[in-house]
Design a protein around this motif. Structure first.
Motif, mmCIF file in Angstrom:
data_model
loop_
_atom_site.group_PDB
_atom_site.id
_atom_site.type_symbol
_atom_site.label_atom_id
_atom_site.label_comp_id
_atom_site.label_asym_id
_atom_site.label_seq_id
_atom_site.Cartn_x
_atom_site.Cartn_y
_atom_site.Cartn_z
ATOM 1 N N LEU A 249 8.143 70.963 23.810
ATOM 2 C CA LEU A 249 7.243 71.346 24.904
ATOM 3 C C LEU A 249 7.540 72.762 25.400
ATOM 4 C CD1 LEU A 249 5.044 69.819 26.552
ATOM 5 C CD2 LEU A 249 6.798 69.447 28.269
ATOM 6 N N HIS A 250 6.498 73.586 25.409
ATOM 7 C CA HIS A 250 6.608 74.951 25.938
ATOM 8 C C HIS A 250 5.572 75.148 27.018
ATOM 9 C CE1 HIS A 250 9.301 77.095 23.024
ATOM 10 N NE2 HIS A 250 9.050 75.985 22.332
ATOM 11 N N LYS A 251 5.941 75.932 28.026
ATOM 12 C CA LYS A 251 4.946 76.315 29.021
ATOM 13 C C LYS A 251 5.129 77.778 29.377
ATOM 14 C CE LYS A 251 1.680 76.104 32.002
ATOM 15 N NZ LYS A 251 0.286 75.894 31.556
ATOM 16 N N ARG A 252 4.042 78.506 29.267
ATOM 17 C CA ARG A 252 4.057 79.923 29.646
ATOM 18 C C ARG A 252 3.075 80.133 30.783
ATOM 19 N NH1 ARG A 252 3.916 80.137 24.221
ATOM 20 N NH2 ARG A 252 5.695 81.054 23.140
ATOM 21 N N PHE A 253 3.470 80.943 31.760
ATOM 22 C CA PHE A 253 2.517 81.456 32.754
ATOM 23 C C PHE A 253 2.377 82.936 32.448
ATOM 24 C CE2 PHE A 253 4.459 77.864 35.133
ATOM 25 C CZ PHE A 253 3.315 77.140 35.383
ATOM 26 N N GLY A 254 1.348 83.313 31.714
ATOM 27 C CA GLY A 254 1.230 84.706 31.292
ATOM 28 C C GLY A 254 2.433 85.086 30.443
ATOM 29 N N THR B 269 7.951 72.432 36.757
ATOM 30 C CA THR B 269 6.998 72.651 35.663
ATOM 31 C C THR B 269 7.107 71.545 34.629
ATOM 32 O OG1 THR B 269 7.247 75.012 36.052
ATOM 33 C CG2 THR B 269 6.176 74.360 34.009
ATOM 34 N N LEU B 270 8.323 71.113 34.344
ATOM 35 C CA LEU B 270 8.503 70.028 33.386
ATOM 36 C C LEU B 270 7.834 68.750 33.894
ATOM 37 C CD1 LEU B 270 9.659 68.616 30.926
ATOM 38 C CD2 LEU B 270 11.856 68.440 32.095
ATOM 39 N N PHE C 29 0.401 66.332 33.377
ATOM 40 C CA PHE C 29 -0.649 67.304 33.052
ATOM 41 C C PHE C 29 -1.268 67.960 34.277
ATOM 42 C CE2 PHE C 29 -0.046 64.750 29.364
ATOM 43 C CZ PHE C 29 -0.070 65.665 28.342
ATOM 44 N N MET C 30 -0.481 68.088 35.341
ATOM 45 C CA MET C 30 -0.924 68.974 36.406
ATOM 46 C C MET C 30 -0.878 70.402 35.867
ATOM 47 S SD MET C 30 -1.462 66.649 38.539
ATOM 48 C CE MET C 30 -2.006 67.567 39.942
ATOM 49 N N GLU C 31 0.021 70.609 34.895
ATOM 50 C CA GLU C 31 0.003 71.843 34.102
ATOM 51 C C GLU C 31 -0.213 71.430 32.651
ATOM 52 O OE1 GLU C 31 0.114 74.651 35.517
ATOM 53 O OE2 GLU C 31 1.228 74.363 37.396
ATOM 54 N N LEU C 32 -1.033 72.182 31.928
ATOM 55 C CA LEU C 32 -1.233 71.879 30.513
ATOM 56 C C LEU C 32 -0.170 72.607 29.706
ATOM 57 C CD1 LEU C 32 -5.117 72.115 30.203
ATOM 58 C CD2 LEU C 32 -3.684 70.123 30.673
ATOM 59 N N PRO C 33 0.510 71.902 28.789
ATOM 60 C CA PRO C 33 1.529 72.549 27.967
ATOM 61 C C PRO C 33 0.923 73.703 27.155
ATOM 62 C CG PRO C 33 1.545 70.167 27.670
ATOM 63 C CD PRO C 33 0.337 70.487 28.470
ATOM 64 N N SER C 34 1.722 74.755 26.960
ATOM 65 C CA SER C 34 1.254 75.871 26.124
ATOM 66 C C SER C 34 1.452 75.536 24.654
ATOM 67 C CB SER C 34 2.011 77.150 26.459
ATOM 68 O OG SER C 34 2.023 77.367 27.835
ATOM 69 N N ALA D 37 -7.578 78.195 13.601
ATOM 70 C CA ALA D 37 -6.491 77.959 14.549
ATOM 71 C C ALA D 37 -6.567 76.532 15.091
ATOM 72 C CB ALA D 37 -6.571 78.948 15.702
ATOM 73 N N THR D 38 -5.423 75.896 15.181
ATOM 74 C CA THR D 38 -5.375 74.544 15.714
ATOM 75 C C THR D 38 -4.916 74.593 17.172
ATOM 76 O OG1 THR D 38 -4.564 73.974 13.539
ATOM 77 C CG2 THR D 38 -4.654 72.213 15.147
ATOM 78 N N ALA D 39 -5.659 73.915 18.023
ATOM 79 C CA ALA D 39 -5.278 73.854 19.434
ATOM 80 C C ALA D 39 -5.436 72.415 19.910
ATOM 81 C CB ALA D 39 -6.149 74.788 20.259
ATOM 82 N N VAL D 40 -4.692 72.059 20.919
ATOM 83 C CA VAL D 40 -4.817 70.714 21.475
ATOM 84 C C VAL D 40 -5.800 70.773 22.630
ATOM 85 C CG1 VAL D 40 -3.600 68.759 22.482
ATOM 86 C CG2 VAL D 40 -2.437 70.250 20.860
ATOM 87 N N ARG D 41 -6.775 69.870 22.578
ATOM 88 C CA ARG D 41 -7.759 69.839 23.651
ATOM 89 C C ARG D 41 -7.461 68.648 24.557
ATOM 90 N NH1 ARG D 41 -13.272 68.182 22.897
ATOM 91 N NH2 ARG D 41 -14.255 68.357 24.899
ATOM 92 N N TYR D 42 -7.375 68.923 25.859
ATOM 93 C CA TYR D 42 -7.098 67.869 26.832
ATOM 94 C C TYR D 42 -8.374 67.586 27.603
ATOM 95 C CZ TYR D 42 -2.257 68.906 25.742
ATOM 96 O OH TYR D 42 -1.079 69.088 25.092
ATOM 97 N N ARG D 43 -8.932 66.396 27.376
ATOM 98 C CA ARG D 43 -10.146 66.042 28.097
ATOM 99 C C ARG D 43 -9.798 65.481 29.460
ATOM 100 N NH1 ARG D 43 -11.903 62.504 24.759
ATOM 101 N NH2 ARG D 43 -12.279 63.328 22.683
ATOM 102 N N GLU D 44 -10.619 65.857 30.449
ATOM 103 C CA GLU D 44 -10.349 65.437 31.826
ATOM 104 C C GLU D 44 -10.224 63.916 31.923
ATOM 105 O OE1 GLU D 44 -13.363 66.495 34.707
ATOM 106 O OE2 GLU D 44 -12.206 65.538 36.285
#
Ligand code: ATP
Ligand code: MG
Lengths: 248, 261
Positions: free
Chosen positions: B12-17, B47-48, B54-59, B79-86
């Motif tokens: 699990l990674h999370k970046r803010f900018g 953040t973890l 999922f209050m924050e979406l993982p990068s 490109a593969t990305a994970v999509r999080y549906r509401e």
């Protein structure tokens, strides 16, 4: 009742103060009808403008750029132009473009009456302001409170309806109050497209009876009364919704 | 490992900018585990937790709930990305409760209404049923007599207990506590910790970010030490807190001079 009305006839004969709307049955009926037309305009426009405000403020928080821009454009159009011009635009501009449809007697009629155009126009005008008012309330709702709802599994819409709106509504009530009072006063502009509301009826009456000053005073008092009613109702709502810890 | 994994993260990674807050977290939360998360300010503890519901979406990286990955992988233009549906996230949050540092009660609802809200709106329970359940939850945190008070009229400790009852009313499988006592006056900390301790004794699965080291020591079954977005050290509380291996954990623990077992 008859004696009461007759007293005003006597008042006219004795002093020249000519309140035909009290002693003359025809004028009285006209004015009563005009009063109810104004009340009807006010109630419908208040309801519609609040709906426009709520929906518009929701759309303004959309993640789609073009939805937000469309709302922004709508606000600019209706907030930054004179309401009288808007009414003319709808009635004479749009109204002329719409096709006419034959009525029950086969005579072609406009799809929308002048009253309906007035309602549409005034609701959009006040609604544009309501969007801004609700948005300011929504922005004052702490993000953390919305997160608490989301953490319980609320969708964005449910959080909006159950948490954001009730809080935003309380915060923006004073501003909403002002705008609705303004809306009540602005309904007189429907006069310009011959909607038989109070001002229009008053003008008809003073043309017949040349009692302009009396009708003017009556109009002022009638609007003081109407606005007073709105303020009173809003005050009741405000007190009902009052909750400790939320500044009203 | 004991028990089935309720929550699990992989890389699990999370970046803010430009700020790289979480730098590869692999975590497995088994049923009944009570995990305390320690770490200095800014190490990524909140953040973890916030990535777990999922209050924050993982990068980058994935979160698994009952071994099922949350979100769907989608390939677009190579490109593969994970999509999080509401809808999926809301469904997960229903089963993962969260308690915030600043309580975040709904100020326009009474304590009882706050606790009823979730079951009523999200689980679509009936009013009577939700109210009865809410009263039980309030009794559990010792607040049945304050049911009709608005949050502004409650002390911080009482507000936090209502917030715990609100989360419990959803009958979550895991509870996430983010520094639940950090904004409380010292004399109010005990009542909230007491409630959390009772939940731990019931065998509830929980993750708890806290600076109350003594509490973590006695309640947690496992302790993680987070440093610069990585789990630097983990283990049972006796081992990790009495015989820390990492130098950084040692200096971190030394800062809590009053801390005693
Ligand atoms: N939404 C955000 N946008 C930008 N930066 C953020 C955001 N949330 C957190 N950060 C940054 O990420 C870093 C880690 O924050 P986090 O809240 O996870 O730390 P923490 O370990 O919980 O610290 P504390 O003990 O102070 O609560 C901090 O530098 C913080 O400023
Ligand atoms: Mg934090």
């Amino acid at each position: 009742m008859a004696a009461f009305f007759d007293w005003f006839r006597w008042l006219y004969e004795a002093t020249g103060i000519n309140l035909t709307i009290l002693y003359d049955a025809f004028d009285r009926q006209r004015m009563v009808a005009g009063f109810w037309t104004t009340v009807w305009l006010c109630l419908v426009c208040i309801a519609l403008s609040v709906v426009i405000g709520v929906v518009g403020a929701w759309l303004q928080g959309s993640s789609l750029k073009w939805t937000r821009r469309a709302v922004q454009g709508f606000i600019a159009l209706f907030r930054d132009t004179p309401p009288l011009v808007q009414i003319y635009f709808f009635y004479f501009g749009l109204g002329a473009l719409l096709p006419r449809v034959p009525n029950a007697y086969g005579i072609p009629e406009p799809v929308l009456t002048n009253v309906q155009w007035a309602i549409i126009s005034l609701s959009l005008f006040a609604g544009a302001f309501n969007i801004e008012i609700f948005r300011s309330g929504i922005e004052a709702v702490p993000r953390a409170t919305v997160e608490a709802a989301e953490a319980l599994g609320y969708s964005r819409l449910r959080a909006y309806v159950h948490v954001v709106l009730p809080l935003a509504f309380r915060i923006c009530l004073p501003a909403l109050n002002n705008n609705l009072v303004n809306l009540v006063k602005t309904t007189t502009l429907a006069y310009a497209i011959a909607v038989p509301e109070m001002l229009y009826v008053a003008k008809q009456i003073w043309s017949d009876a040349t009692n302009v000053p009396e009708m003017m005073v009556f109009l002022l008092l009638a609007y003081v009364f109407l606005v007073g009613c709105v303020v009173w109702v809003m005050g009741r709502i405000e007190r009902r919704l009052k909750v400790p810890g939320i500044g009203l | 490992m004991t028990g089935a994994a309720i929550l699990r993260t992989e890389g699990l990674h999370k970046r803010f900018g430009d700020l790289h807050v979480l730098r590869g977290i692999d975590l497995r939360v088994a049923e009944g585990e009570r995990i305390a998360i320690l770490g200095s300010s800014g190490s990524g503890k909140s953040t973890l937790l916030r990535c777990l519901n999922f209050m924050e979406l993982p990068s980058a990286g994935r979160v698994f709930f009952h071994d099922r990955p949350v979100g769907t992988e989608e390939t677009r233009g190579g490109a593969t990305a994970v999509r999080y549906r509401e809808r999926d996230l809301a469904a997960l949050r229903r089963r993962v409760g969260m308690v915030f540092q600043s309580f975040n009660l709904f100020p326009h609802m009474t304590a009882l209404e706050n606790v009823m809200e979730g079951p009523l709106t999200v689980l679509r329970r009936g009013r009577g049923e939700a109210a009865a359940a809410a009263r039980r939850q309030l009794a559990r945190v010792g607040l049945e007599d304050r049911a009709d008070e608005y949050p502004a009229r409650l002390s911080g400790g009482q507000q936090q207990r209502v917030a715990i009852a609100r989360a419990l009313a959803m009958e979550p499988e895991v509870m996430l506590f983010d520094e639940p006592t950090s904004s409380l006056d010292p004399e109010l900390v005990g009542e909230v910790l007491g409630v959390i301790k009772a939940l731990a004794e019931e065998g509830r699965t929980m993750l708890l970010v806290t600076h109350e080291l003594g509490f973590a020591y006695h309640v947690a079954s496992r302790v993680l030490f987070l440093h610069e977005g990585r789990i630097l050290e983990e283990g049972p509380p006796e081992r990790l807190m009495k015989a820390p291996r990492e130098e950084r954990l040692r200096t971190f623990l030394a800062r809590f001079s009053e801390f005693s077992f």
